[in-house]
Design a protein around this motif. Structure first.
Motif, PDB file in Angstrom:
ATOM      1  N   ALA A  16      24.440  -2.176 -20.801  1.00 26.63           N
ATOM      2  CA  ALA A  16      24.950  -0.899 -20.430  1.00 26.63           C
ATOM      3  C   ALA A  16      23.584  -0.103 -20.729  1.00 26.63           C
ATOM      4  CB  ALA A  16      25.728  -0.501 -21.785  1.00 26.63           C
ATOM      5  N   TYR A  17      23.677   0.926 -19.782  1.00 25.22           N
ATOM      6  CA  TYR A  17      22.495   1.942 -19.726  1.00 25.22           C
ATOM      7  C   TYR A  17      22.452   2.885 -20.908  1.00 25.22           C
ATOM      8  CZ  TYR A  17      22.072   0.794 -14.671  1.00 25.22           C
ATOM      9  OH  TYR A  17      21.780   0.197 -13.599  1.00 25.22           O
ATOM     10  N   ALA A  18      21.114   3.105 -21.460  1.00 26.02           N
ATOM     11  CA  ALA A  18      21.001   4.062 -22.495  1.00 26.02           C
ATOM     12  C   ALA A  18      20.367   5.268 -22.022  1.00 26.02           C
ATOM     13  CB  ALA A  18      19.987   3.045 -23.557  1.00 26.02           C
ATOM     14  N   PRO A  19      21.077   6.278 -21.596  1.00 29.25           N
ATOM     15  CA  PRO A  19      20.366   7.708 -21.199  1.00 29.25           C
ATOM     16  C   PRO A  19      19.723   8.444 -22.089  1.00 29.25           C
ATOM     17  CG  PRO A  19      22.892   7.888 -21.646  1.00 29.25           C
ATOM     18  CD  PRO A  19      22.601   6.584 -21.820  1.00 29.25           C
ATOM     19  N   LEU A  60       9.585  -0.031 -19.631  1.00 28.34           N
ATOM     20  CA  LEU A  60      10.719  -0.641 -19.383  1.00 28.34           C
ATOM     21  C   LEU A  60      11.817   0.206 -19.921  1.00 28.34           C
ATOM     22  CD1 LEU A  60      12.160  -3.722 -18.654  1.00 28.34           C
ATOM     23  CD2 LEU A  60      12.099  -3.775 -21.243  1.00 28.34           C
ATOM     24  N   ARG A  61      11.494   1.317 -20.713  1.00 29.46           N
ATOM     25  CA  ARG A  61      12.738   2.263 -21.212  1.00 29.46           C
ATOM     26  C   ARG A  61      12.954   3.008 -19.871  1.00 29.46           C
ATOM     27  NH1 ARG A  61      16.169   4.048 -22.063  1.00 29.46           N
ATOM     28  NH2 ARG A  61      16.873   5.611 -23.470  1.00 29.46           N
ATOM     29  N   SER A  62      12.196   3.246 -18.941  1.00 25.77           N
ATOM     30  CA  SER A  62      12.570   4.135 -17.796  1.00 25.77           C
ATOM     31  C   SER A  62      13.377   3.297 -16.849  1.00 25.77           C
ATOM     32  CB  SER A  62      11.286   4.522 -17.233  1.00 25.77           C
ATOM     33  OG  SER A  62      10.712   3.415 -16.529  1.00 25.77           O
ATOM     34  N   MET A  63      13.550   2.222 -17.018  1.00 29.03           N
ATOM     35  CA  MET A  63      14.556   1.533 -16.111  1.00 29.03           C
ATOM     36  C   MET A  63      15.818   1.325 -16.581  1.00 29.03           C
ATOM     37  SD  MET A  63      11.606  -1.653 -15.192  1.00 29.03           S
ATOM     38  CE  MET A  63      12.986  -2.259 -13.821  1.00 29.03           C
ATOM     39  N   ILE A  64      15.956   1.498 -17.779  1.00 28.01           N
ATOM     40  CA  ILE A  64      17.313   1.456 -18.212  1.00 28.01           C
ATOM     41  C   ILE A  64      18.271   2.690 -18.945  1.00 28.01           C
ATOM     42  CG2 ILE A  64      16.984  -0.749 -19.158  1.00 28.01           C
ATOM     43  CD1 ILE A  64      16.371   0.019 -21.945  1.00 28.01           C
ATOM     44  N   THR A  65      17.834   3.820 -18.298  1.00 32.70           N
ATOM     45  CA  THR A  65      18.405   5.215 -18.521  1.00 32.70           C
ATOM     46  C   THR A  65      19.685   5.342 -17.710  1.00 32.70           C
ATOM     47  OG1 THR A  65      17.331   6.351 -16.757  1.00 32.70           O
ATOM     48  CG2 THR A  65      16.224   6.441 -18.817  1.00 32.70           C
ATOM     49  N   GLY A  66      19.869   4.708 -16.636  1.00 36.39           N
ATOM     50  CA  GLY A  66      20.730   4.669 -15.513  1.00 36.39           C
ATOM     51  C   GLY A  66      20.838   5.843 -14.560  1.00 36.39           C
ATOM     52  N   ARG A  67      19.631   6.698 -15.023  1.00 34.64           N
ATOM     53  CA  ARG A  67      19.443   8.061 -13.887  1.00 34.64           C
ATOM     54  C   ARG A  67      18.558   7.473 -12.709  1.00 34.64           C
ATOM     55  NH1 ARG A  67      19.584  10.135 -19.280  1.00 34.64           N
ATOM     56  NH2 ARG A  67      17.281  10.116 -19.019  1.00 34.64           N
ATOM     57  N   VAL A  68      18.946   7.792 -11.579  1.00 33.33           N
ATOM     58  CA  VAL A  68      17.934   7.414 -10.504  1.00 33.33           C
ATOM     59  C   VAL A  68      16.979   8.523 -10.250  1.00 33.33           C
ATOM     60  CG1 VAL A  68      18.017   7.248  -7.846  1.00 33.33           C
ATOM     61  CG2 VAL A  68      19.840   6.375  -9.255  1.00 33.33           C
ATOM     62  N   GLY A  69      15.788   8.291 -10.176  1.00 33.43           N
ATOM     63  CA  GLY A  69      14.596   9.249 -10.169  1.00 33.43           C
ATOM     64  C   GLY A  69      14.314  10.010 -11.134  1.00 33.43           C
ATOM     65  N   ASP A  70      14.808   9.561 -12.431  1.00 34.10           N
ATOM     66  CA  ASP A  70      14.529  10.534 -13.563  1.00 34.10           C
ATOM     67  C   ASP A  70      13.303  10.272 -14.007  1.00 34.10           C
ATOM     68  OD1 ASP A  70      14.932  11.557 -16.033  1.00 34.10           O
ATOM     69  OD2 ASP A  70      15.622   9.705 -17.032  1.00 34.10           O
ATOM     70  N   MET A  73      10.638   4.572 -12.781  1.00 31.91           N
ATOM     71  CA  MET A  73      10.846   3.254 -12.214  1.00 31.91           C
ATOM     72  C   MET A  73      12.396   3.126 -11.895  1.00 31.91           C
ATOM     73  SD  MET A  73       8.283   1.413 -12.625  1.00 31.91           S
ATOM     74  CE  MET A  73       8.749  -0.617 -12.687  1.00 31.91           C
ATOM     75  N   PRO A  74      12.843   2.394 -10.950  1.00 26.18           N
ATOM     76  CA  PRO A  74      14.148   2.473 -10.454  1.00 26.18           C
ATOM     77  C   PRO A  74      14.986   1.900 -11.463  1.00 26.18           C
ATOM     78  CG  PRO A  74      13.149   0.679  -9.258  1.00 26.18           C
ATOM     79  CD  PRO A  74      12.065   1.628 -10.016  1.00 26.18           C
ATOM     80  N   PRO A  75      16.302   1.967 -11.637  1.00 23.76           N
ATOM     81  CA  PRO A  75      17.063   1.512 -12.635  1.00 23.76           C
ATOM     82  C   PRO A  75      17.301   0.041 -12.439  1.00 23.76           C
ATOM     83  CG  PRO A  75      18.174   3.565 -11.655  1.00 23.76           C
ATOM     84  CD  PRO A  75      17.084   3.248 -10.610  1.00 23.76           C
ATOM     85  N   HIS A  76      17.291  -0.643 -13.857  1.00 20.82           N
ATOM     86  CA  HIS A  76      17.636  -1.792 -13.668  1.00 20.82           C
ATOM     87  C   HIS A  76      19.022  -2.344 -13.568  1.00 20.82           C
ATOM     88  CE1 HIS A  76      16.446  -6.008 -14.836  1.00 20.82           C
ATOM     89  NE2 HIS A  76      17.717  -6.411 -15.072  1.00 20.82           N
ATOM     90  N   PRO A  77      19.521  -3.260 -12.671  1.00 20.75           N
ATOM     91  CA  PRO A  77      20.868  -3.531 -12.424  1.00 20.75           C
ATOM     92  C   PRO A  77      21.573  -3.866 -13.689  1.00 20.75           C
ATOM     93  CG  PRO A  77      19.380  -4.688 -10.703  1.00 20.75           C
ATOM     94  CD  PRO A  77      18.444  -4.161 -11.830  1.00 20.75           C
ATOM     95  N   MET A  82      16.660  -9.109 -17.758  1.00 16.44           N
ATOM     96  CA  MET A  82      15.624  -8.146 -17.824  1.00 16.44           C
ATOM     97  C   MET A  82      14.240  -9.026 -17.470  1.00 16.44           C
ATOM     98  SD  MET A  82      17.032  -5.355 -18.817  1.00 16.44           S
ATOM     99  CE  MET A  82      15.599  -4.390 -18.958  1.00 16.44           C
ATOM    100  N   THR A  83      13.120  -8.194 -16.916  1.00 12.00           N
ATOM    101  CA  THR A  83      11.965  -8.880 -16.455  1.00 12.00           C
ATOM    102  C   THR A  83      10.810  -8.077 -17.078  1.00 12.00           C
ATOM    103  OG1 THR A  83      11.937  -7.491 -14.506  1.00 12.00           O
ATOM    104  CG2 THR A  83      12.803  -9.650 -14.238  1.00 12.00           C
ATOM    105  N   GLU A  84       9.957  -8.834 -17.311  1.00  5.11           N
ATOM    106  CA  GLU A  84       8.552  -8.123 -17.885  1.00  5.11           C
ATOM    107  C   GLU A  84       7.485  -9.177 -17.560  1.00  5.11           C
ATOM    108  OE1 GLU A  84       7.202  -6.192 -19.690  1.00  5.11           O
ATOM    109  OE2 GLU A  84       8.452  -5.091 -21.243  1.00  5.11           O
TER     110      GLU A  84
END
Length: 350
Positions: A16-19, A60-70, A73-77, A82-84
């Motif tokens: 689940a995304y964590a906004p 990695l935190r920026s990829m799991i907000t669920g917001r595009v362009g926030d 980094m683009p949202p992780h599906p 997860m990748t690192e």
């Protein structure tokens, strides 16, 4: 003895995304999947990797907000592993460039025990070289390269320059401060505990450091530590610290921005604004955000320089290595609490 054709692999995936706020086990979950070792099941130009080390990084935190362009980094599906940045041992190969038992680095490594990955982005390392393997996750990995780009390429301070590093005891900050010292600069860092203040001064050679949790009036702190102003500021935190720095910059100062950790866990409408950007104009300050991936043409130059520094003991690393794939979530959360010391790494296998 029969040769195994399938291995079980634990992997972390985004449930689940964590906004806002620090992610937890509702967002990142562990599951077990099967990875086939049969030759016919491995695509051409792919290898099966046993993961040894996983880097744990704030971006990695920026990829799991669920917001595009926030953020940057683009949202992780959702429901995808997860990748690192990671290191592993090749245990099966359908690539002529890699053999079984090769130790390789992969910038998009699944946070898993085993994985099947394309070989085109792998980089083989010499496991007999006199360099500890965790250094490939830190000094010779993304943190070290990010610090090098910030100081050597964008900042380019002259000897005697006054340099300020925020999040200075983290994976990027500790190397950035040392690079600046090697260029003959006076270096001050901010960090989140008295223990880390001593670490910066005693182990990494910073001239001064302060605990931002104690010296909470950032303007007063910067007046104290930079009586002659700031020539270069590597911003890793943003927010109130960046605003305070803009009150203390010298004419022609440079501000490379590699991240803004103080803003990652907050929704956009509640983030701290910077009200004094006009200082950039009057003092002709250059502020530049960057991604180290845009400087890959300089990566070979960086590696050569950093390997020399490591072998000559001119650059020091500090690693916090947590054991087992299960420790990934706690390791990631530690980045936002100042409980970690140096570069956080998960050791999945040996």
């Amino acid at each position: 003895m029969a040769v195994a054709t399938v291995v079980e692999s634990k992997e972390w995936y985004l449930a689940a995304y964590a906004p806002e706020n620090v992610p937890n086990s509702d967002h990142l979950k562990l599951r077990t999947v099967n990875v086939s070792l049969q030759h016919d099941s491995i695509p051409d130009q792919h290898v099966v990797l046993q993961v040894l080390l996983i880097s744990v990084d704030p971006y990695l935190r920026s990829m799991i907000t669920g917001r595009v362009g926030d953020l940057y980094m683009p949202p992780h599906p959702l429901n995808k592993v997860m990748t690192e940045f990671g290191m592993g041992r090749v245990i099966r190969s359908k690539s002529s460039d890699f053999s079984e038992s090769d130790i390789v680095i992969y910038p998009f490594c699944p946070v898993a025990e085993y994985c099947v990955i394309p070989s085109n982005f792998l980089r083989k390392i010499d496991s007999t070289a006199d360099i500890a393997l965790p250094n490939y996750m830190s000094a010779l990995g993304v943190p070290g390269f990010t610090a090098w780009v910030a100081i050597e390429v964008i900042g380019d301070p002259k000897p005697g320059s006054n340099v300020f590093i925020s999040a200075a005891a983290g994976g990027v900050g500790m190397f950035a401060g040392q690079f600046a010292k090697l260029k003959g600069c006076r270096v001050v860092g901010s960090t989140g505990s008295d223990e880390k203040v001593q670490l910066l001064k005693d182990e990494f050679g910073f001239d001064e450091a302060f605990n931002y949790r104690k010296e909470t009036d950032f303007n007063a702190a910067l007046t104290k530590y930079f009586p002659n102003g700031i020539d270069l500021y590597l911003d890793n935190v943003g927010g109130e610290m960046l605003e305070a720095v803009l009150n203390h910059v010298n004419k022609g100062a440079r501000i490379p921005i590699s991240g803004m950790m103080s803003q990652y866990n907050t929704i956009p409408s509640e983030r701290k604004g910077v009200k004094n950007l006009l200082n950039l104009v009057g003092k002709e300050v250059k502020m530049e955000g960057f991604l180290c991936g845009s400087f890959l043409d300089r990566f070979g130059e960086f590696l050569q320089q950093m390997e020399t520094y490591l072998k000559e003991d001119k650059i020091k690393s500090k690693h916090e290595i947590n054991q087992g794939i299960e420790s990934f979530l706690d390791s990631f959360v530690s980045l936002f609490s100042s409980s970690n010391h140096g570069k956080v790494i998960v050791q999945v296998a040996t």
